[in-house]
Design an enzyme around this catalytic site. Structure first.
Site, PDB file in Angstrom:
ATOM      1  N   GLN A 165       0.380  -1.152  -0.067  1.00 24.22           N
ATOM      2  CA  GLN A 165      -0.582  -0.324  -0.070  1.00 24.22           C
ATOM      3  C   GLN A 165       0.872   1.414  -0.149  1.00 24.22           C
ATOM      4  OE1 GLN A 165      -0.889  -2.639   1.853  1.00 24.22           O
ATOM      5  NE2 GLN A 165      -2.589  -3.897   1.698  1.00 24.22           N
ATOM      6  N   GLY A 186       7.880 -13.829  -4.153  1.00 23.51           N
ATOM      7  CA  GLY A 186       7.639 -14.056  -3.059  1.00 23.51           C
ATOM      8  C   GLY A 186       6.102 -13.093  -2.894  1.00 23.51           C
ATOM      9  N   GLU A 493      -7.961  -4.591   5.648  1.00 22.99           N
ATOM     10  CA  GLU A 493      -8.006  -6.045   6.649  1.00 22.99           C
ATOM     11  C   GLU A 493      -8.754  -5.863   7.901  1.00 22.99           C
ATOM     12  OE1 GLU A 493      -4.172  -8.546   5.133  1.00 22.99           O
ATOM     13  OE2 GLU A 493      -3.666  -6.879   7.084  1.00 22.99           O
TER      14      GLU A 493
END
Length: 596
Positions: A165, A186, A493
């Site tokens: 972000q 990853g 989240e």
């Protein structure tokens, strides 16, 4: 599909970040200049000097003849690579021309930008790179950095931009491909592209969600959970949830971020015009459409200046250019004049003291806020950013206020508290890329330590959000009460650290929705909205739904998803009582294509 949950925990991050230190000014790279008074700023004739000059010691200005550019870039990167909560702030500015063989690696609080009117005015035969070596190949914490207004000819044919972000990629022309995941592919969790052209393929690989706006791409490789496109030439067709592409042919309304450019030996700030039903870049046919302001119309602020001085400058009719650094405010910055520009360089950071609001905007036309960070102070602020006073109702459709790359943080760099982070009261406001974050790791973090109940509250009507990232608030992350609101892309989240089910009980409802449309709202629409849970303190917590909205014909939500990260908490539904529950420890989204 990546399993991100172990490294996304606060405990897992804190040990890695304990060594982050503040970065002093780089000796020999620039010459500090004294702060300028508002009256002097209005009358002087600013010009760019090697190493920053009038723009302060942490703005490094290069041209193709500057010696040892790579060494200077490498030194900034060494300072900033892992300084996630450090005090260093840097802007790297490149005059128009061609630069050979550079690799500008970007760490925290580092912005790189060309100084032309078009990205193609400033060409790197090389790369602007973000990778994740500092964090073991995990890019989920590559926050607070940006690239703007450059053309890249990548050395390998593909540039790497592995971010999370608050890391915008704006007005960029990549004459090749673009990888959005770290080397080795990853974990990755971000991000945002706007007004850019990527001639080759964009490869998100492990990126879980991404938003691309008003751009042009050669092709797009894959999707994990939530890939959203609006106004993007070459975007994949609408196909959510498999593949998870949400594609709008145009962006409802947009206006690009203001940017600094060089006009001979002087700087100006370009102000792009508003577009309706936008598609593609603003600069593809040459000079972008808009107006510009000379730097003599700005008060060029330096860290240490008082809020009273900033307000005096605004009262005298000046705009604000916030040079890199940290600004402690004992009162709000008050933007009362129509068409005022407040532009930050190098992640200039505003920290309110004593519980004040950092910045307030009156109910006026055309204010532009861009490119800065607001960090909550240790005394609770009722709000951190206010766009318009309570009850604002003027029509700003012809000339809206824009909030772009303005990021808000509560905790992480130290104790911070705020009841509500951002309140939008003015009509027609455009929120274009924000990350509003109650910290889940760093210093000053805990369920009550960095208490912040609400992230973004929208009371004004006709507000548009493009690229809305809001995370970890104690109660609602987003509440939308204004009529005719529209959101294109939402990423969330829920707070990791809820101690138990009772702590998030919302009357008869288990948990607070990530995105709530008010019960009285009659018209609202959203596309590409996602919420995740990772209740790592009490994994038995159940969240009734990620989204809440009244059942009305005018309220429409498209392409929704909820995810439980590794089974740490569960969602019972996606929106209201609709949508399957998330399943056990399997990190697989539950989706709803259309609501109602």
């Amino acid at each position: 599909m990546p399993d991100i949950s172990p490294q996304r925990s606060a405990v897992g991050r804190r040990a890695v970040l304990a060594a982050a230190v503040s970065a002093p000014v780089l000796a020999g790279l620039s010459t500090p200049a004294s702060a300028t008074t508002p009256s002097a700023a209005r009358g002087r004739r600013p010009h760019a000097l090697p190493g920053g000059g009038d723009l302060g010691p942490n703005v490094l200005v290069f041209d193709p003849s500057t010696p040892d550019i790579q060494a200077r870039l490498d030194e900034v990167f060494r300072r900033q690579e892992s300084a996630q909560f450090g005090t260093g702030r840097y802007a790297l500015l490149f005059r128009p021309g061609t630069y050979q063989g550079l690799n500008a690696q970007l760490g925290f609080y580092t912005s790189i930008a060309g100084l032309g009117l078009s990205p193609d005015d400033t060409t790197f035969h090389g790369d602007v790179t973000v990778d994740a070596g500092w964090f073991g190949g995990n890019a989920t914490q590559n926050f607070w950095r940006s690239a703007e207004n450059l053309a890249l000819v990548p050395a390998s044919g593909t540039n790497r931009w592995a971010v999370a972000q608050a890391a915008p990629f704006r007005r960029m022309h990549v004459r090749g491909g673009l990888d959005l995941a770290p080397s080795g592919y990853g974990w990755a969790s971000g991000g945002y592209i706007a007004d850019s052209r990527i001639d080759g393929q964009v490869g998100p690989y492990s990126q879980q969600q991404w938003y691309t706006r008003d751009s042009s791409i050669g092709s797009w490789l894959n999707g994990v959970w939530n890939m959203v496109f609006s106004g993007v030439e070459g975007a994949p067709a609408q196909s959510f949830p498999n593949p998870p592409y949400t594609t709008l042919d145009t962006t409802p309304v947009s206006r690009e971020k203001p940017f600094l450019y060089a006009d001979g030996d002087r700087f100006r700030v370009f102000l792009p015009e508003k577009r309706v039903a936008a598609r593609g870049t603003t600069w593809g046919n040459g000079t972008p459409r808009g107006t510009s302001l000379p730097l003599s119309r700005f008060y060029v602020a330096r860290p240490g200046v008082s809020a009273a001085t900033l307000n005096q400058a605004l009262a005298q009719g000046l705009h604000l250019l916030l040079t890199p650094g940290i600004y402690h405010l004992d009162r709000p910055i008050r933007v009362n004049r129509a068409n005022t520009v407040v532009l930050g360089l190098g992640y200039a950071t505003l920290v309110p003291q004593g519980g004040v609001t950092a910045l307030r905007v009156a109910d006026v036309d055309g204010v532009r806020l861009a490119g800065f960070l607001i960090d909550a102070g240790p005394v609770n602020s009722p709000t951190l950013l206010e766009i318009g006073p309570s009850g604002a109702g003027r029509d700003h459709s012809a000339n809206p206020t824009t909030v772009q790359d303005v990021f808000i943080r509560i905790g992480g760099a130290g104790p911070g508290r705020a009841t509500t982070s951002m309140v939008v009261n003015s009509r027609h406001t455009i929120i274009d890329h924000t990350w509003v974050w109650r910290a889940d790791h760093g210093d000053g973090v805990g369920w009550e330590t960095n208490r912040a109940d609400y992230g973004v509250v929208v009371n004004g009507s006709d507000v548009v959000a493009t690229g809305l990232f809001v995370e970890h608030f104690n109660k609602y992350d987003v509440q939308w009460f204004g009529e005719r609101g529209r959101t294109v892309f939402f990423q969330n989240e829920k707070a990791y650290d809820a101690p138990n089910q009772a702590a998030i009980q919302n009357g008869k409802v288990r948990g607070y929705a990530a995105y709530r449309v008010g019960d009285r709202v009659r018209t609202h629409e959203g596309w590409g909205l996602g919420s995740y849970c990772f209740y790592n303190v009490d994994p038995t917590i159940v969240q009734d739904h990620g989204f809440a909205a009244p059942v009305r014909p005018g309220v429409k939500l498209h392409d929704l998803l909820v995810v439980s990260l590794g089974g740490n908490g569960q969602f019972a539904h996606v929106v209201n009582g609709i949508g399957d529950p998330t399943s056990g420890t399997s990190t697989v989204p539950s989706t709803v294509v259309s609501y109602p």
